[in-house]
Design an enzyme around this catalytic site. Structure first.
Site, mmCIF file in Angstrom:
data_model
loop_
_atom_site.group_PDB
_atom_site.id
_atom_site.type_symbol
_atom_site.label_atom_id
_atom_site.label_comp_id
_atom_site.label_asym_id
_atom_site.label_seq_id
_atom_site.Cartn_x
_atom_site.Cartn_y
_atom_site.Cartn_z
ATOM 1 N N LYS A 73 0.802 -1.227 0.000
ATOM 2 C CA LYS A 73 0.000 0.000 0.000
ATOM 3 C C LYS A 73 0.839 1.284 0.000
ATOM 4 O O LYS A 73 0.441 2.284 -0.592
ATOM 5 C CB LYS A 73 -0.961 0.001 1.193
ATOM 6 C CG LYS A 73 -2.144 -0.934 1.016
ATOM 7 C CD LYS A 73 -3.119 -0.770 2.172
ATOM 8 C CE LYS A 73 -4.429 -1.471 1.880
ATOM 9 N NZ LYS A 73 -5.479 -1.149 2.862
ATOM 10 N N ALA B 262 -5.278 0.582 9.713
ATOM 11 C CA ALA B 262 -6.708 0.838 9.503
ATOM 12 C C ALA B 262 -7.141 2.102 10.245
ATOM 13 O O ALA B 262 -7.988 2.862 9.754
ATOM 14 C CB ALA B 262 -7.536 -0.357 9.967
ATOM 15 N N ASN C 216 -4.941 2.019 -1.934
ATOM 16 C CA ASN C 216 -5.546 0.679 -2.037
ATOM 17 C C ASN C 216 -6.192 0.448 -3.403
ATOM 18 O O ASN C 216 -6.662 -0.645 -3.687
ATOM 19 C CB ASN C 216 -6.555 0.428 -0.907
ATOM 20 C CG ASN C 216 -7.916 1.046 -1.195
ATOM 21 O OD1 ASN C 216 -8.001 2.073 -1.865
ATOM 22 N ND2 ASN C 216 -8.970 0.426 -0.707
ATOM 23 N N GLY D 276 -3.209 1.502 14.272
ATOM 24 C CA GLY D 276 -2.432 0.882 13.197
ATOM 25 C C GLY D 276 -2.827 1.433 11.834
ATOM 26 O O GLY D 276 -3.328 2.561 11.710
ATOM 27 N N ASP E 28 -10.625 3.071 1.347
ATOM 28 C CA ASP E 28 -10.959 2.596 2.703
ATOM 29 C C ASP E 28 -11.700 3.681 3.477
ATOM 30 O O ASP E 28 -12.552 3.390 4.321
ATOM 31 C CB ASP E 28 -9.681 2.225 3.476
ATOM 32 C CG ASP E 28 -9.061 0.936 2.959
ATOM 33 O OD1 ASP E 28 -9.810 0.081 2.440
ATOM 34 O OD2 ASP E 28 -7.830 0.789 3.057
HETATM 35 P P1 NAP Z 1 -2.440 -3.155 12.721
HETATM 36 O O1 NAP Z 1 -1.789 -2.173 11.799
HETATM 37 O O2 NAP Z 1 -1.759 -4.387 13.129
HETATM 38 O O3 NAP Z 1 -2.840 -2.289 14.026
HETATM 39 C C1 NAP Z 1 -3.453 -2.813 15.034
HETATM 40 C C2 NAP Z 1 -3.636 -1.840 16.227
HETATM 41 O O4 NAP Z 1 -4.205 -2.666 17.204
HETATM 42 C C3 NAP Z 1 -2.363 -1.256 16.817
HETATM 43 O O5 NAP Z 1 -2.667 -0.059 17.487
HETATM 44 C C4 NAP Z 1 -1.964 -2.318 17.825
HETATM 45 O O6 NAP Z 1 -1.278 -1.838 18.965
HETATM 46 C C5 NAP Z 1 -3.316 -2.812 18.286
HETATM 47 N N1 NAP Z 1 -3.206 -4.215 18.679
HETATM 48 C C6 NAP Z 1 -2.860 -5.263 17.907
HETATM 49 N N2 NAP Z 1 -2.881 -6.405 18.619
HETATM 50 C C7 NAP Z 1 -3.226 -6.038 19.880
HETATM 51 C C8 NAP Z 1 -3.400 -6.769 21.082
HETATM 52 N N3 NAP Z 1 -3.241 -8.099 21.153
HETATM 53 N N4 NAP Z 1 -3.757 -6.085 22.186
HETATM 54 C C9 NAP Z 1 -3.919 -4.752 22.126
HETATM 55 N N5 NAP Z 1 -3.760 -4.006 21.027
HETATM 56 C C10 NAP Z 1 -3.416 -4.648 19.920
HETATM 57 O O7 NAP Z 1 -3.795 -3.658 12.136
HETATM 58 P P2 NAP Z 1 -4.682 -2.912 11.055
HETATM 59 O O8 NAP Z 1 -4.185 -3.204 9.708
HETATM 60 O O9 NAP Z 1 -4.840 -1.493 11.494
HETATM 61 O O10 NAP Z 1 -6.078 -3.688 11.176
HETATM 62 C C11 NAP Z 1 -6.822 -3.675 12.379
HETATM 63 C C12 NAP Z 1 -8.111 -4.458 12.173
HETATM 64 O O11 NAP Z 1 -8.923 -3.807 11.209
HETATM 65 C C13 NAP Z 1 -7.902 -5.881 11.645
HETATM 66 O O12 NAP Z 1 -8.707 -6.734 12.413
HETATM 67 C C14 NAP Z 1 -8.411 -5.847 10.231
HETATM 68 O O13 NAP Z 1 -9.015 -7.043 9.827
HETATM 69 C C15 NAP Z 1 -9.464 -4.753 10.306
HETATM 70 N N6 NAP Z 1 -9.657 -4.087 8.996
HETATM 71 C C16 NAP Z 1 -10.886 -4.128 8.432
HETATM 72 C C17 NAP Z 1 -11.109 -3.517 7.211
HETATM 73 C C18 NAP Z 1 -12.470 -3.571 6.567
HETATM 74 O O14 NAP Z 1 -12.566 -3.290 5.359
HETATM 75 N N7 NAP Z 1 -13.523 -3.885 7.283
HETATM 76 C C19 NAP Z 1 -10.058 -2.846 6.567
HETATM 77 C C20 NAP Z 1 -8.810 -2.805 7.192
HETATM 78 C C21 NAP Z 1 -8.619 -3.441 8.402
HETATM 79 P P3 NAP Z 1 0.280 -2.045 19.172
HETATM 80 O O15 NAP Z 1 0.930 -1.010 18.323
HETATM 81 O O16 NAP Z 1 0.483 -1.855 20.625
HETATM 82 O O17 NAP Z 1 0.605 -3.447 18.719
#
Ligand code: NAP
Length: 293
Positions: free
Chosen positions: A70, A136, A91, A134, A106
């Protein structure tokens, strides 16, 4: 049936076999009678420049871009739309006769289903709590600022990691929107978090907590603090009802999952490529049926 005149679309990522985009997009294309084919192509990071050159050479009408490309794709394109540039994430690519435009759908995917429930101006002057900081969360932040939200509290387990994000979006708010939103970061185990929850109108989960296969997990929420009318939005779509959404519903809150965000970003991309956004209900049905399998 595909013919020599069929136009090509794709999604690239690495890995990509898990992608639901071909199911969603081909459902829409077939339903609308559009002569396009949409395929998933694995592209390893080192091959991205060659893949982009290949799409251009083969005159693909466009393609979606997912992890890990991305950001890396940005310098390979001719033009980047403002939201994608600010987010540092593309995206969707549109190929206008060899001129490659990068965009980010998005944002619209996130905000449109919310506006459909809360009204076009339903977020103006409101307080949101965003759990997660993160990739998203970046699209969510841009969408909330574009909708004139008053206050965003980013609640996370590691505030030091989220603070640069808050600082960046304070700047983006000034550059692109009203510049008046308050963006703060709190530790979700700390004392400021319940205070933010008690003022919250919109509570969003943008962490992977609760996503399959760890469906028992949920971000921490003191449900006694949340106002009865607060709206709860989980952008996860596997499972359809996460532990967070199930707890929210038990406490009487209106809820929304991430299915419509996923379909919404797909429809916005399709509209840019073909002028037609596809049948939303048919696309949601195809997504749910693919998820069941
Ligand atoms: P990411 O970049 O990995 O970011 C995740 C965030 O959540 C970070 O702030 C991280 O904190 C926190 N986190 C991760 N694991 C954790 C845990 N075990 N306990 C506490 N905090 C935690 O993920 P992302 O790409 O943003 O995606 C997040 C979610 O959005 C995913 O479930 C994804 O499937 C969903 N999503 C959905 C769509 C849709 O179209 N519906 C699109 C995009 C994403 P730390 O920095 O402390 O690790």
């Amino acid at each position: 049936m595909y013919t020599g005149a069929t136009k090509n679309l794709a999604v690239i990522g690495y890995p990509i076999a898990h992608s639901l985009s071909p199911v969603i997009q081909n459902t829409a294309l077939t339903g609308a009678g559009l002569d396009y084919a949409y395929i998933a192509i694995p592209v390893a990071p080192a091959d991205l420049p060659a893949a982009v050159a290949g799409f251009r050479a083969m005159n693909f009408r466009g393609w979606n871009v997912t992890i890990p490309h991305k950001s890396a794709i940005i310098p390979l394109l001719d033009e980047i739309e403002p939201a994608a540039a600010a987010l540092g994430a593309v995206n969707t690519v549109i190929n206008n006769d060899g001129h490659l435009i990068g965009t980010n759908t998005d944002v619209i995917g996130f905000i449109e289903p919310l506006k459909a429930r809360l009204g076009e101006s339903g977020l103006e002057g409101k307080n949101a709590v965003l759990m997660g900081a993160g990739g998203a969360a970046r699209a969510v932040l841009w969408a909330l600022l574009s909708a004139d939200i008053k206050n965003i509290t980013i609640a996370v387990r590691t505030p030091a990691k989220a603070e640069p994000l808050a600082e960046e979006f304070r700047r983006l708010d000034k550059e692109h929107f009203s510049g008046t939103a308050e963006i703060t970061v709190v530790d979700w185990t700390g004392e400021e978090y319940p205070v933010a929850l008690s003022a919250c109108d919109l509570l969003i989960n943008a962490t992977p907590l609760g996503m399959a296969p760890h469906t028992e997990a949920a971000p921490p929420v003191d449900w006694q603090k949340l106002k009865a009318e607060a709206f709860c939005y989980d952008i996860i779509y596997t499972p359809a009802v996460t532990a967070f959404l199930s707890q929210a519903a038990e406490h009487g809150h209106a809820t929304l999952n991430g299915e419509e965000m996923l379909v919404g970003q797909a429809r916005a991309a399709l509209e840019k490529w073909t002028g037609c956004s596809g049948d939303k209900e048919a696309m949601l049905k195809a997504l749910r049926s693919a998820l069941e399998k």
